[in-house]
Motif scaffolding. Structure first.
Motif, short mmCIF file in Angstrom:
data_model
loop_
_atom_site.label_atom_id
_atom_site.label_comp_id
_atom_site.label_asym_id
_atom_site.label_seq_id
_atom_site.Cartn_x
_atom_site.Cartn_y
_atom_site.Cartn_z
N TRP A 1 0.84 -1.21 0.00
CA TRP A 1 0.00 0.00 0.00
C TRP A 1 0.87 1.26 0.00
CZ3 TRP A 1 -5.47 -0.49 2.11
CH2 TRP A 1 -6.21 0.67 1.90
N LEU A 2 1.95 1.24 0.76
CA LEU A 2 2.85 2.40 0.78
C LEU A 2 3.55 2.60 -0.56
CD1 LEU A 2 4.48 1.95 4.31
CD2 LEU A 2 3.08 3.89 3.58
N ALA A 3 3.90 1.48 -1.21
CA ALA A 3 4.60 1.58 -2.50
C ALA A 3 3.69 2.07 -3.61
CB ALA A 3 5.20 0.22 -2.86
N PRO B 1 -3.81 -2.66 -6.01
CA PRO B 1 -2.89 -2.95 -4.89
C PRO B 1 -3.60 -2.96 -3.54
CG PRO B 1 -1.89 -1.40 -6.41
CD PRO B 1 -3.32 -1.53 -6.82
N GLN B 2 -4.59 -2.06 -3.38
CA GLN B 2 -5.32 -2.03 -2.11
C GLN B 2 -6.20 -3.27 -1.94
OE1 GLN B 2 -4.57 0.83 -3.90
NE2 GLN B 2 -3.13 1.16 -2.21
N MET B 3 -6.72 -3.78 -3.06
CA MET B 3 -7.50 -5.02 -2.98
C MET B 3 -6.64 -6.17 -2.48
SD MET B 3 -9.78 -4.90 -6.47
CE MET B 3 -10.85 -3.50 -6.84
N VAL B 4 -5.42 -6.25 -3.01
CA VAL B 4 -4.49 -7.30 -2.59
C VAL B 4 -4.12 -7.13 -1.12
CG1 VAL B 4 -2.21 -8.31 -2.95
CG2 VAL B 4 -3.59 -7.61 -4.92
N ALA B 5 -3.85 -5.88 -0.73
CA ALA B 5 -3.46 -5.60 0.66
C ALA B 5 -4.60 -5.94 1.63
CB ALA B 5 -3.06 -4.14 0.81
N ILE C 1 -4.76 7.10 7.70
CA ILE C 1 -5.57 6.37 8.68
C ILE C 1 -5.72 4.91 8.28
CG2 ILE C 1 -7.77 6.89 7.55
CD1 ILE C 1 -7.09 6.71 11.35
N TRP C 2 -5.47 4.59 7.01
CA TRP C 2 -5.57 3.21 6.54
C TRP C 2 -4.57 2.29 7.26
CZ3 TRP C 2 -1.22 0.92 4.65
CH2 TRP C 2 -0.19 1.76 4.20
N LEU C 3 -3.51 2.88 7.83
CA LEU C 3 -2.50 2.07 8.53
C LEU C 3 -3.04 1.44 9.81
CD1 LEU C 3 0.63 4.39 8.19
CD2 LEU C 3 0.49 2.03 7.38
#
Length: 383
Positions: free
Chosen positions: A280-282, A289-293, A350-352
């Motif tokens: 997500w950071l990358a 990518p967010q779906m995978v995370a 905040i997603w962290l």
């Protein structure tokens, strides 16, 4: 156990629909946004303080009947929310009442599960825990996906009314599934006493205390991230679905897992969450990518919940589990409030929060395993 699995699955489905509708409404309506949603999320955890005495002194006997009572309260509150749906402040206030019943139900579902699980050996118990958790997570992931589809057919407030009626139907059905392990529990306590040391119950309380803040911060950050990136409620439903898919996959995997491999789950969960955060950071764009995370987060969190639930059921009596869960939910308010207060100053990140809290859950579970291996002799547990 079959009826428990079916009714809890229906509850999770309707729950998923309602939570997405209300969170999206509060976040996107005029007078809403981060502050309104953060206040609503924080207030939704305040009722957890009332639940421990409700569980401890409830005159209703048996998890099924206690669950039916909680479902009836949810149904009535949703009808009031539907009546005042256009007033965001009123929705936030009634959401507070709604969560009194939600938190009550979180404990009563566990009491009911432990009633059904009474007398089962550890392997069978873990399989039932995996199966019921998988069904619940599939239902919970499908609910948010259907919410935006329902609102395309009828107005959102009428969707809330329909859900209220369906919650009431599940309450009536639950009354026909009454079973209690109270007599068995009393007999076991007379003969062998409580199962685990008090220090272990504190570690379980800490672990359960992290469960709702993880879900709460996830449900908070998802609509905010979607709105910040110009996405719709359907996108939120899809993202939410990937969390549910991950949790369902975890439950299916753990259904076949031998107990000797359980320690590897902690390592796998930690690696999955760390990799998800790095991804997500990358690639911060709100997309694939967010779906995978989120899927990786679901796998990790789902694995930990299945193990936590199964091992708590084997370590404590039904009433003890209900007390631990209720006290943990009450204590989680302080943790969630701290996270939301800090999130006001770094709302873009905040997603962290749910990822970091899941890593803390791994550490808490590691502490449980360490105490279990070093203190095998049971002494009294206080509830």
């Amino acid at each position: 156990m079959k009826r428990y699995t079916l009714y809890s699955g229906l509850y999770r489905f309707f729950n998923g629909v309602v939570l997405l509708l209300l969170n999206w409404h509060i976040a996107s309506s005029q007078g809403g946004g981060y502050d309104a949603l953060a206040i609503s999320t924080a207030l939704s955890f305040v009722p957890a303080v009332f639940v421990p005495p409700l569980i401890r002194f409830s005159p209703i006997v048996g998890g099924a009947r206690m669950t039916a009572a909680g479902l009836a309260g949810v149904s009535l509150t949703l009808l009031l929310i539907a009546a005042g749906y256009d007033h965001v402040t009123l929705v936030v206030a009634l959401n507070f009442v709604l969560w009194i019943f939600f938190f009550f139900l979180e404990s009563t579902w566990e009491v009911w599960f432990n009633d059904e699980a009474s007398g089962l050996d550890d392997d069978v118990l873990r399989k039932h825990s995996s199966l019921t958790m998988t069904v619940n997570q599939v239902a919970l992931m499908v609910g948010p996906l259907f919410a935006p589809l329902f609102t395309r057919v009828i107005r959102a407030e009428w969707v809330v009314v329909v859900c209220a009626v369906l919650f009431a139907a599940v309450a009536v059905l639950s009354l026909g599934a009454h079973r209690t392990a109270a007599a068995t529990e009393q007999e076991q306590q007379k003969e062998v006493g409580p199962k685990r040391p008090g220090s272990l119950s504190l570690l379980y309380l800490l672990a359960f205390m992290l469960v709702w803040p993880i879900l709460g911060t996830f449900n908070l950050m998802l609509p905010l991230q979607a709105l910040a990136n110009g996405k719709s409620m359907l996108t939120v439903g899809i993202m939410d679905m990937f969390l549910g898919i991950g949790m369902a996959v975890a439950g299916t995997f753990l259904h076949r897992l031998t107990k000797s491999l359980g320690s590897w789950v902690l390592v796998g969960a930690a690696v999955a969450v760390a990799a998800a955060m790095a991804l997500w950071l990358a690639v911060p764009a709100f997309g694939a990518p967010q779906m995978v995370a989120i899927f990786a987060l679901g796998c990790a969190f789902g694995s930990l919940r299945v193990l936590l639930r199964a091992e708590a059921a084997s370590a404590f009596s039904p009433r003890q589990v209900g007390a631990i869960v209720a006290n943990a939910n009450a204590s989680s308010l302080v943790l969630l409030a701290a996270v939301l207060a800090g999130g006001r100053y770094f709302s873009s990140h905040i997603w962290l929060a749910p990822f970091a809290l899941t890593l803390l859950l791994v550490l808490a579970f590691h502490g449980i395993r360490k105490v279990q291996s070093s203190r095998p002799i049971p002494i009294e547990v206080s509830t």
